[in-house]
Design an enzyme around this catalytic site. Structure first.
Site, PDB file in Angstrom:
ATOM      1  N   HIS A  62       0.848  -1.197   0.000  1.00 55.17           N
ATOM      2  CA  HIS A  62       0.000   0.000   0.000  1.00 55.17           C
ATOM      3  C   HIS A  62       0.882   1.246   0.000  1.00 55.17           C
ATOM      4  O   HIS A  62       2.108   1.163   0.113  1.00 55.17           O
ATOM      5  CB  HIS A  62      -0.964  -0.009   1.184  1.00 55.17           C
ATOM      6  CG  HIS A  62      -0.316   0.074   2.533  1.00 55.17           C
ATOM      7  ND1 HIS A  62       0.507  -0.908   3.039  1.00 55.17           N
ATOM      8  CD2 HIS A  62      -0.374   1.031   3.511  1.00 55.17           C
ATOM      9  CE1 HIS A  62       0.920  -0.566   4.252  1.00 55.17           C
ATOM     10  NE2 HIS A  62       0.410   0.611   4.554  1.00 55.17           N
ATOM     11  N   HIS A  64       1.358   3.844   2.055  1.00 58.19           N
ATOM     12  CA  HIS A  64       1.906   4.544   3.207  1.00 58.19           C
ATOM     13  C   HIS A  64       3.429   4.460   3.088  1.00 58.19           C
ATOM     14  O   HIS A  64       3.988   3.407   2.777  1.00 58.19           O
ATOM     15  CB  HIS A  64       1.407   3.940   4.519  1.00 58.19           C
ATOM     16  CG  HIS A  64       0.020   4.389   4.873  1.00 58.19           C
ATOM     17  ND1 HIS A  64      -0.803   3.691   5.728  1.00 58.19           N
ATOM     18  CD2 HIS A  64      -0.701   5.483   4.473  1.00 58.19           C
ATOM     19  CE1 HIS A  64      -1.960   4.333   5.848  1.00 58.19           C
ATOM     20  NE2 HIS A  64      -1.921   5.418   5.095  1.00 58.19           N
ATOM     21  N   ASP A  66       6.101   4.196   4.785  1.00 60.55           N
ATOM     22  CA  ASP A  66       7.006   3.233   5.411  1.00 60.55           C
ATOM     23  C   ASP A  66       7.058   1.905   4.662  1.00 60.55           C
ATOM     24  O   ASP A  66       7.849   1.030   4.996  1.00 60.55           O
ATOM     25  CB  ASP A  66       6.621   3.005   6.881  1.00 60.55           C
ATOM     26  CG  ASP A  66       5.169   2.606   7.084  1.00 60.55           C
ATOM     27  OD1 ASP A  66       4.290   3.199   6.446  1.00 60.55           O
ATOM     28  OD2 ASP A  66       4.909   1.702   7.904  1.00 60.55           O
ATOM     29  N   HIS A 142      -7.307  -1.685   5.813  1.00 68.04           N
ATOM     30  CA  HIS A 142      -6.478  -0.630   6.383  1.00 68.04           C
ATOM     31  C   HIS A 142      -7.140   0.713   6.065  1.00 68.04           C
ATOM     32  O   HIS A 142      -8.215   0.772   5.471  1.00 68.04           O
ATOM     33  CB  HIS A 142      -5.059  -0.728   5.821  1.00 68.04           C
ATOM     34  CG  HIS A 142      -4.038   0.064   6.578  1.00 68.04           C
ATOM     35  ND1 HIS A 142      -4.006   0.121   7.960  1.00 68.04           N
ATOM     36  CD2 HIS A 142      -2.999   0.833   6.150  1.00 68.04           C
ATOM     37  CE1 HIS A 142      -3.002   0.880   8.340  1.00 68.04           C
ATOM     38  NE2 HIS A 142      -2.374   1.336   7.266  1.00 68.04           N
ATOM     39  N   ASP A 212      -0.293  -4.114   6.826  1.00 65.09           N
ATOM     40  CA  ASP A 212      -1.127  -3.313   7.719  1.00 65.09           C
ATOM     41  C   ASP A 212      -2.613  -3.644   7.565  1.00 65.09           C
ATOM     42  O   ASP A 212      -3.178  -3.527   6.476  1.00 65.09           O
ATOM     43  CB  ASP A 212      -0.911  -1.831   7.436  1.00 65.09           C
ATOM     44  CG  ASP A 212       0.532  -1.403   7.672  1.00 65.09           C
ATOM     45  OD1 ASP A 212       1.405  -2.281   7.727  1.00 65.09           O
ATOM     46  OD2 ASP A 212       0.774  -0.194   7.797  1.00 65.09           O
ATOM     47  N   HIS A 270       6.269  -5.186  12.305  1.00 61.26           N
ATOM     48  CA  HIS A 270       5.651  -3.863  12.160  1.00 61.26           C
ATOM     49  C   HIS A 270       5.399  -3.253  13.540  1.00 61.26           C
ATOM     50  O   HIS A 270       4.343  -2.703  13.824  1.00 61.26           O
ATOM     51  CB  HIS A 270       4.350  -3.960  11.355  1.00 61.26           C
ATOM     52  CG  HIS A 270       3.900  -2.653  10.783  1.00 61.26           C
ATOM     53  ND1 HIS A 270       2.948  -1.862  11.398  1.00 61.26           N
ATOM     54  CD2 HIS A 270       4.253  -1.990   9.658  1.00 61.26           C
ATOM     55  CE1 HIS A 270       2.735  -0.776  10.666  1.00 61.26           C
ATOM     56  NE2 HIS A 270       3.517  -0.833   9.604  1.00 61.26           N
TER      57      HIS A 270
END
Length: 313
Positions: A62, A64, A66, A142, A212, A270
């Site tokens: 995804h 994000h 990080d 998420h 996530d 994570h």
């Protein structure tokens, strides 16, 4: 055949001392598959002597930061080292545009083909038919569109007991036996039966990466019976409310998912940077699912040696 997972990054949104953002490398025989690519990914590859030139496919869960901020840097380094072989990137809508904009304004001209596959399907889909492995998406829940990935080894051939093999079989008929198909002559008479000549094929191995997500039973069927499961565990159970609000998972919840899925082994990672010590995560999860391991930097796991579901109780 090797089927080994290397953990490059185990931190969540921000890095912390000794922990870097999400990145993993899955080695299947001589092919390298990268799963997420946080900021320090290429540094970690070098640190653990994992050759980036062998990476053929990159999967981004995804958008994000990080999970993908290290991608363009890695592609640029590959370019500087004279890469010519194509690389295949799989990710959500928009990532291809981000890559092209960064390359454009840094005036970077890649000297190798870059193939991008946009993952738009909201359900699970078969995204890669590779000679060694099939790859499927796992729809997660998420704050933004997010996929996990399931890697399933191709079915293995039956092994022949050559001492029992009839001499009059053709190469085509022998290949048929290896595929688990009985052989008959043109009149329908038995020439060779798999159960009499072949030893059982070894079970194909599988690895599931659940990035996530908050716990949602809708993705459980896709990870049922997986040999090795990675599941995010951003928080300890004392912060279960925060996990729910931020669409993340606790170590306890990750263990419950693994138990429900009847997974062989569980890797958790994570971890929120608020936690310096990750041992409490292991204690929390292993109290529910025995064969739990910390997915910390530098650790590696073979996708093999299936653990029975009962042994995890």
């Amino acid at each position: 055949m090797d089927f080994e997972l290397f953990i490059l990054g185990s931190s969540s949104a921000t890095p912390s001392k000794g922990r870097y953002q999400s990145a993993q490398l899955l080695k299947i025989h001589n092919d390298y598959f990268m799963i997420d690519c946080g900021e320090a990914a290429q540094y970690q590859l070098s640190r653990y002597k994992l050759n980036h030139t062998k990476i053929s496919h990159i999967f981004i869960s995804h958008l994000h930061g990080d999970h993908f901020f290290g991608l363009v840097g890695l592609l640029s380094t590959m370019n500087l080292y004279g890469r010519k072989n194509p690389i295949h990137v799989f990710g959500p809508p928009g990532l291809d545009e981000i890559i092209q904009i960064q390359l454009k304004y840094s005036e970077t001209l890649l000297q190798f083909p870059l193939h991008y596959t946009t993952l738009e399907n909201e359900g699970s889909e078969h995204i890669l038919d590779h000679p060694l492995v099939d790859v499927y998406t796992i729809p997660l829940e998420h704050r933004i569109r997010c996929n996990g990935f399931l890697f399933k080894e191709k079915p293995k051939s039956y092994k022949l007991n050559k001492s029992k093999l009839p001499e009059d079989l053709s190469l085509l008929e022998i290949a048929q036996l290896k595929q688990g198909i009985d052989v008959y002559d043109e009149n329908g008479n038995v020439k060779a039966l798999v159960r009499e000549i072949c030893m059982p094929a070894l079970k194909s191995r599988s690895y599931a990466y659940c990035s996530d997500t908050k716990v949602n039973e809708q993705y459980f069927p896709y990870i049922k019976g997986v040999d090795l499961l990675y599941h995010e565990s951003t928080f300890l159970d004392e912060l279960a409310d925060r996990a729910a609000k931020t669409y993340h998972t606790t170590a306890k919840q990750a263990a419950q998912v693994a138990k429900e899925a009847e997974a062989g082994k569980l890797i958790i990672g994570h971890f929120s940077s608020r936690y310096y010590d990750t041992e409490p995560f292991l204690l929390e999860a292993s109290s529910i699912f025995k064969h739990t391991y910390l997915g910390t930097e530098g650790s590696s796991f073979y996708v093999s040696d299936r653990i029975s579901h009962e042994d995890n109780s």
